[in-house]
Design a protein around this motif. Structure first.
Motif, mmCIF file in Angstrom:
data_model
loop_
_atom_site.group_PDB
_atom_site.id
_atom_site.type_symbol
_atom_site.label_atom_id
_atom_site.label_comp_id
_atom_site.label_asym_id
_atom_site.label_seq_id
_atom_site.Cartn_x
_atom_site.Cartn_y
_atom_site.Cartn_z
ATOM 1 N N VAL A 23 0.847 -1.198 0.000
ATOM 2 C CA VAL A 23 0.000 0.000 0.000
ATOM 3 C C VAL A 23 0.882 1.247 0.000
ATOM 4 C CG1 VAL A 23 -1.658 1.354 1.357
ATOM 5 C CG2 VAL A 23 -1.990 -1.102 1.084
ATOM 6 N N ASN A 24 1.907 1.226 0.836
ATOM 7 C CA ASN A 24 2.811 2.359 0.939
ATOM 8 C C ASN A 24 3.518 2.610 -0.397
ATOM 9 O OD1 ASN A 24 5.385 3.812 1.609
ATOM 10 N ND2 ASN A 24 4.444 3.768 3.639
ATOM 11 N N LEU A 25 3.985 1.569 -1.049
ATOM 12 C CA LEU A 25 4.670 1.736 -2.330
ATOM 13 C C LEU A 25 3.708 2.196 -3.421
ATOM 14 C CD1 LEU A 25 7.099 -1.307 -2.263
ATOM 15 C CD2 LEU A 25 7.656 1.115 -1.944
ATOM 16 N N THR A 26 2.456 1.764 -3.357
ATOM 17 C CA THR A 26 1.449 2.235 -4.312
ATOM 18 C C THR A 26 1.229 3.735 -4.142
ATOM 19 O OG1 THR A 26 0.371 0.069 -4.297
ATOM 20 C CG2 THR A 26 -0.934 1.932 -5.087
ATOM 21 N N LEU A 27 1.120 4.184 -2.903
ATOM 22 C CA LEU A 27 0.970 5.617 -2.643
ATOM 23 C C LEU A 27 2.228 6.382 -3.042
ATOM 24 C CD1 LEU A 27 -0.896 5.484 0.743
ATOM 25 C CD2 LEU A 27 -1.710 6.616 -1.308
ATOM 26 N N LEU A 28 3.383 5.781 -2.799
ATOM 27 C CA LEU A 28 4.637 6.414 -3.184
ATOM 28 C C LEU A 28 4.694 6.610 -4.694
ATOM 29 C CD1 LEU A 28 7.490 7.432 -2.521
ATOM 30 C CD2 LEU A 28 8.249 5.072 -2.733
ATOM 31 N N TRP A 29 4.273 5.598 -5.441
ATOM 32 C CA TRP A 29 4.249 5.710 -6.900
ATOM 33 C C TRP A 29 3.323 6.839 -7.339
ATOM 34 C CZ3 TRP A 29 7.029 4.705 -10.873
ATOM 35 C CH2 TRP A 29 6.481 4.754 -12.139
ATOM 36 N N GLN A 30 2.171 6.940 -6.674
ATOM 37 C CA GLN A 30 1.209 8.008 -6.977
ATOM 38 C C GLN A 30 1.832 9.378 -6.690
ATOM 39 O OE1 GLN A 30 -1.788 7.677 -8.277
ATOM 40 N NE2 GLN A 30 -2.467 9.780 -8.075
ATOM 41 N N THR A 31 2.552 9.477 -5.594
ATOM 42 C CA THR A 31 3.198 10.741 -5.224
ATOM 43 C C THR A 31 4.283 11.109 -6.235
ATOM 44 O OG1 THR A 31 2.787 10.319 -2.894
ATOM 45 C CG2 THR A 31 4.482 11.927 -3.406
ATOM 46 N N ILE A 32 5.076 10.136 -6.625
ATOM 47 C CA ILE A 32 6.152 10.401 -7.586
ATOM 48 C C ILE A 32 5.564 10.837 -8.922
ATOM 49 C CG2 ILE A 32 7.980 9.309 -8.933
ATOM 50 C CD1 ILE A 32 8.651 7.681 -6.432
ATOM 51 N N LYS A 33 4.504 10.168 -9.367
ATOM 52 C CA LYS A 33 3.861 10.562 -10.622
ATOM 53 C C LYS A 33 3.333 11.989 -10.541
ATOM 54 C CE LYS A 33 0.556 7.953 -11.872
ATOM 55 N NZ LYS A 33 -0.470 6.977 -12.244
ATOM 56 N N ARG A 34 2.667 12.304 -9.431
ATOM 57 C CA ARG A 34 2.090 13.644 -9.275
ATOM 58 C C ARG A 34 3.186 14.695 -9.202
ATOM 59 N NH1 ARG A 34 1.653 16.756 -5.014
ATOM 60 N NH2 ARG A 34 1.951 15.105 -3.503
ATOM 61 N N LYS A 35 4.226 14.444 -8.430
ATOM 62 C CA LYS A 35 5.266 15.449 -8.251
ATOM 63 C C LYS A 35 6.166 15.580 -9.462
ATOM 64 C CE LYS A 35 5.328 15.708 -3.295
ATOM 65 N NZ LYS A 35 6.129 15.766 -2.090
ATOM 66 N N SER A 36 6.262 14.527 -10.271
ATOM 67 C CA SER A 36 7.083 14.659 -11.468
ATOM 68 C C SER A 36 6.411 15.550 -12.503
ATOM 69 C CB SER A 36 7.378 13.283 -12.070
ATOM 70 O OG SER A 36 6.198 12.701 -12.566
ATOM 71 N N LYS A 37 5.097 15.683 -12.424
ATOM 72 C CA LYS A 37 4.369 16.575 -13.328
ATOM 73 C C LYS A 37 4.510 18.041 -12.918
ATOM 74 C CE LYS A 37 0.938 13.161 -14.641
ATOM 75 N NZ LYS A 37 -0.474 12.778 -14.574
ATOM 76 N N ALA A 38 4.732 18.271 -11.633
ATOM 77 C CA ALA A 38 4.858 19.648 -11.129
ATOM 78 C C ALA A 38 6.274 20.157 -11.393
ATOM 79 C CB ALA A 38 4.546 19.693 -9.641
ATOM 80 N N LYS A 39 6.368 21.429 -11.725
ATOM 81 C CA LYS A 39 7.677 22.032 -11.960
ATOM 82 C C LYS A 39 8.367 22.302 -10.626
ATOM 83 C CE LYS A 39 6.748 24.298 -16.303
ATOM 84 N NZ LYS A 39 6.814 25.537 -17.035
ATOM 85 N N GLY A 40 9.676 22.081 -10.601
ATOM 86 C CA GLY A 40 10.477 22.400 -9.428
ATOM 87 C C GLY A 40 10.187 21.535 -8.223
#
Length: 185
Positions: free
Chosen positions: A85-102
């Protein structure tokens, strides 16, 4: 907290087979990480056929799953679930933050915090055999040493479940709030 659990459920429900594969992978890793030399010996054995090697891997993993009434196995199953579950959320966070600049620095910070929590939890599993000396030096080949090792590994797994579970709920809350804020903008 119930809202965070609901958010986690919705995230898992979007890709259930990927989550199940991740869960079983984590269960395999946490179960066999300390005995990789056994698998090296099995896979490098020229006497065994490829089918025998696959059969050994499958049978050994199924024996773990079928013994869920054992407290140590149950703690591993729950810990691997929380980690998935934690790694699934981590993947979601990485995807979201990689779209954001900076956001690279904060993404690496999130990854570092979550990986660090897993290292602390898994590091305890490596220390458990060393701590079994609490059973006494005369108990090297005795059942007391084995029972002490099992008890310590279960305690470490339970502590890891709470620690990683807490971090998972915090991450779910962060992701849920970000999605809610993005919907209102």
């Amino acid at each position: 907290m119930r809202v965070n659990l609901w958010f986690i459920w919705l995230l898992i429900k979007t890709r259930p087979f990927r989550f199940l594969l991740l869960w079983f992978s984590m269960l395999w890793v946490f179960t066999y990480l300390t005995s990789l030399d056994l698998f090296g010996a099995i896979w490098s054995n020229p006497v065994l056929s490829f089918g025998d090697k696959i059969s050994f891997m499958f049978d050994s993993f199924m024996s773990i799953i079928s013994n869920f009434s054992d407290l140590r196995v149950l703690s591993l199953i729950v810990f691997s679930f929380v980690t998935a579950v934690n790694l699934t959320l981590l993947w979601q966070t990485i995807k979201r933050k990689s779209k954001a600049k900076g956001a690279k620095a904060s993404t690496f910070g999130s990854v570092g915090a979550i990986v660090g929590s897993h290292c602390i939890a898994c590091g305890g599993s490596f220390l458990a055999p060393l701590i079994t000396t609490l059973a006494g030096s005369g108990a090297y080949f005795s059942g007391a040493r084995v029972n002490t090792a099992i008890a310590i590994s279960v305690v470490i797994n339970v502590l890891a479940i709470f620690f990683v579970g807490y971090m998972t709920l915090k991450l779910a809350d962060q992701e849920k709030n970000f999605i809610l804020e993005a919907d209102h903008v």
